[in-house]
Scaffold this motif. Structure first.
Motif, PDB file in Angstrom:
ATOM      1  N   ARG A  56      -1.891   5.787  -5.568  1.00 46.57           N
ATOM      2  CA  ARG A  56      -0.830   6.113  -6.525  1.00 46.57           C
ATOM      3  C   ARG A  56      -1.135   7.463  -7.175  1.00 46.57           C
ATOM      4  O   ARG A  56      -2.269   7.729  -7.589  1.00 46.57           O
ATOM      5  CB  ARG A  56      -0.751   5.072  -7.639  1.00 46.57           C
ATOM      6  CG  ARG A  56      -0.413   3.661  -7.208  1.00 46.57           C
ATOM      7  CD  ARG A  56       1.076   3.493  -7.094  1.00 46.57           C
ATOM      8  NE  ARG A  56       1.487   2.135  -7.341  1.00 46.57           N
ATOM      9  CZ  ARG A  56       2.463   1.520  -6.695  1.00 46.57           C
ATOM     10  NH1 ARG A  56       3.108   2.150  -5.728  1.00 46.57           N
ATOM     11  NH2 ARG A  56       2.804   0.298  -6.989  1.00 46.57           N
ATOM     12  N   ARG A  57      -0.110   8.261  -7.300  1.00 44.87           N
ATOM     13  CA  ARG A  57      -0.237   9.475  -8.095  1.00 44.87           C
ATOM     14  C   ARG A  57      -0.186   9.110  -9.576  1.00 44.87           C
ATOM     15  O   ARG A  57       0.271   8.027  -9.946  1.00 44.87           O
ATOM     16  CB  ARG A  57       0.876  10.458  -7.746  1.00 44.87           C
ATOM     17  CG  ARG A  57       0.760  11.038  -6.340  1.00 44.87           C
ATOM     18  CD  ARG A  57       1.935  11.941  -6.014  1.00 44.87           C
ATOM     19  NE  ARG A  57       3.175  11.183  -5.940  1.00 44.87           N
ATOM     20  CZ  ARG A  57       4.379  11.734  -5.834  1.00 44.87           C
ATOM     21  NH1 ARG A  57       4.510  13.047  -5.801  1.00 44.87           N
ATOM     22  NH2 ARG A  57       5.445  10.981  -5.759  1.00 44.87           N
TER      23      ARG A  57
ATOM     24  N   ARG B 129     -10.138  10.028  -6.619  1.00 47.35           N
ATOM     25  CA  ARG B 129      -8.919  10.832  -6.514  1.00 47.35           C
ATOM     26  C   ARG B 129      -9.023  11.701  -5.276  1.00 47.35           C
ATOM     27  O   ARG B 129      -9.962  12.498  -5.139  1.00 47.35           O
ATOM     28  CB  ARG B 129      -8.754  11.698  -7.772  1.00 47.35           C
ATOM     29  CG  ARG B 129      -7.410  12.389  -7.895  1.00 47.35           C
ATOM     30  CD  ARG B 129      -7.242  12.926  -9.309  1.00 47.35           C
ATOM     31  NE  ARG B 129      -6.005  13.678  -9.461  1.00 47.35           N
ATOM     32  CZ  ARG B 129      -5.928  14.991  -9.636  1.00 47.35           C
ATOM     33  NH1 ARG B 129      -7.039  15.715  -9.680  1.00 47.35           N
ATOM     34  NH2 ARG B 129      -4.767  15.585  -9.765  1.00 47.35           N
TER      35      ARG B 129
ATOM     36  N   GLU C 183       3.195   8.118 -10.703  1.00 51.31           N
ATOM     37  CA  GLU C 183       3.610   6.809 -10.205  1.00 51.31           C
ATOM     38  C   GLU C 183       2.989   5.692 -11.034  1.00 51.31           C
ATOM     39  O   GLU C 183       3.643   4.682 -11.341  1.00 51.31           O
ATOM     40  CB  GLU C 183       3.221   6.664  -8.735  1.00 51.31           C
ATOM     41  CG  GLU C 183       4.016   7.569  -7.810  1.00 51.31           C
ATOM     42  CD  GLU C 183       3.478   7.586  -6.398  1.00 51.31           C
ATOM     43  OE1 GLU C 183       4.298   7.780  -5.471  1.00 51.31           O
ATOM     44  OE2 GLU C 183       2.256   7.419  -6.206  1.00 51.31           O
TER      45      GLU C 183
ATOM     46  N   VAL D 121      -1.096  17.111  -2.523  1.00 56.26           N
ATOM     47  CA  VAL D 121      -0.822  16.070  -3.520  1.00 56.26           C
ATOM     48  C   VAL D 121      -2.029  15.154  -3.599  1.00 56.26           C
ATOM     49  O   VAL D 121      -2.514  14.646  -2.590  1.00 56.26           O
ATOM     50  CB  VAL D 121       0.430  15.243  -3.135  1.00 56.26           C
ATOM     51  CG1 VAL D 121       0.644  14.117  -4.136  1.00 56.26           C
ATOM     52  CG2 VAL D 121       1.650  16.144  -3.077  1.00 56.26           C
ATOM     53  N   ARG D 122      -2.521  14.940  -4.814  1.00 50.65           N
ATOM     54  CA  ARG D 122      -3.691  14.086  -5.007  1.00 50.65           C
ATOM     55  C   ARG D 122      -3.273  12.765  -5.644  1.00 50.65           C
ATOM     56  O   ARG D 122      -2.375  12.732  -6.493  1.00 50.65           O
ATOM     57  CB  ARG D 122      -4.745  14.798  -5.854  1.00 50.65           C
ATOM     58  CG  ARG D 122      -5.210  16.105  -5.208  1.00 50.65           C
ATOM     59  CD  ARG D 122      -6.289  16.781  -6.008  1.00 50.65           C
ATOM     60  NE  ARG D 122      -7.576  16.114  -5.904  1.00 50.65           N
ATOM     61  CZ  ARG D 122      -8.416  16.253  -4.891  1.00 50.65           C
ATOM     62  NH1 ARG D 122      -8.085  17.022  -3.848  1.00 50.65           N
ATOM     63  NH2 ARG D 122      -9.575  15.641  -4.877  1.00 50.65           N
ATOM     64  N   ALA D 123      -3.925  11.706  -5.216  1.00 51.11           N
ATOM     65  CA  ALA D 123      -3.584  10.374  -5.710  1.00 51.11           C
ATOM     66  C   ALA D 123      -4.864   9.585  -5.942  1.00 51.11           C
ATOM     67  O   ALA D 123      -5.926   9.906  -5.397  1.00 51.11           O
ATOM     68  CB  ALA D 123      -2.687   9.652  -4.702  1.00 51.11           C
ATOM     69  N   TYR D 124      -4.742   8.561  -6.755  1.00 47.94           N
ATOM     70  CA  TYR D 124      -5.874   7.679  -7.039  1.00 47.94           C
ATOM     71  C   TYR D 124      -5.840   6.500  -6.073  1.00 47.94           C
ATOM     72  O   TYR D 124      -4.780   5.967  -5.762  1.00 47.94           O
ATOM     73  CB  TYR D 124      -5.800   7.166  -8.479  1.00 47.94           C
ATOM     74  CG  TYR D 124      -5.982   8.254  -9.501  1.00 47.94           C
ATOM     75  CD1 TYR D 124      -7.252   8.611  -9.948  1.00 47.94           C
ATOM     76  CD2 TYR D 124      -4.884   8.950 -10.011  1.00 47.94           C
ATOM     77  CE1 TYR D 124      -7.425   9.629 -10.887  1.00 47.94           C
ATOM     78  CE2 TYR D 124      -5.045   9.966 -10.947  1.00 47.94           C
ATOM     79  CZ  TYR D 124      -6.317  10.295 -11.377  1.00 47.94           C
ATOM     80  OH  TYR D 124      -6.483  11.294 -12.290  1.00 47.94           O
TER      81      TYR D 124
END
Length: 222
Positions: A36-37, A68, A40, A77-80
């Protein structure tokens, strides 16, 4: 010693030092559905606010629960996402959900917060491996504004968003219909006949997927 820490050697206390703050386990819940970003996460947990969410994510990162990373399909785009250590929380949260499902609903609980993908997550995790036996298959769901997919390949896994591969079956319905189908109070064929549900792809798979995503008696999941 931080006021937020119990300061005890006990591993339960040390676990709660990381997970016991309000909202933290709900962040983990969201990440059980995939990366999830930040935006989000905030969309699903709006009452947290940006500062609290950032603080909780930093603690989870420091503790090795989340990481991350850049998304494979969008390197900028980076997300967890959960680490392998964080993934070990999955069965604990599913059992917590089972325990919590027996609690009466408080008047302050907002029924509008119900989400089909969380229902699917819970039901998929409780599906016995023998029920998931057979050829691998991917099912994509459009339930109201939600889009998620379920993969059956010896186990059953629910993830947010469209399927990364062409789905064997695409199901479109509203939340009430999805819930009724998982509870067995509505038959898939009847839902199609009444236009409460539309399908694209292998319609024979419709019975199978709601055999996988169904509420089971406690004795079945013991």
């Amino acid at each position: 010693m931080s006021k937020r820490m119990y300061g005890q050697v006990c591993p339960i206390a040390r676990s709660l030092d990381v997970l016991g703050e309000r909202w933290t386990l709900l962040i983990v819940r969201e990440l059980l559905l995939g990366p999830r970003r930040f935006k989000e996460l905030l969309t699903q947990l709006p009452a947290m606010g940006t500062n609290r969410l950032a603080e909780r994510l930093q603690l989870l990162e420091r503790s090795g629960v989340v990481v991350r990373r850049a998304l494979p399909a969008a390197p900028d785009v980076r997300a967890y996402e959960l680490t392998a250590y964080g993934e070990r929380l999955r069965p604990l949260l599913i059992e917590l959900a089972t325990w919590g499902s027996e609690l009466p609903l408080d008047d302050e609980v907002d029924p509008g917060t119900a989400r089909a993908e969380l229902i699917a997550l819970y039901l998929a995790e409780h599906c016995p491996p023998e029920d998931a036996a057979g050829p691998p298959a991917t099912y994509q769901f459009h339930v109201g504004d939600e889009v998620f997919h379920v993969r059956a390949d010896g186990g059953v896994h629910t993830r947010s968003g469209p399927a990364p591969v062409p789905a064997d079956l695409v199901v479109t319905c509203d939340l009430a219909t999805f819930d009724a189908l998982t509870r067995g109070t509505l038959d898939p064929a009847g839902a199609v006949a009444s236009s409460a549900l539309t399908v694209t792809g292998d319609t024979a798979a419709l019975t199978r997927v709601f055999g996988l995503l169904r509420h089971r008696d406690p004795a079945e999941t013991a």
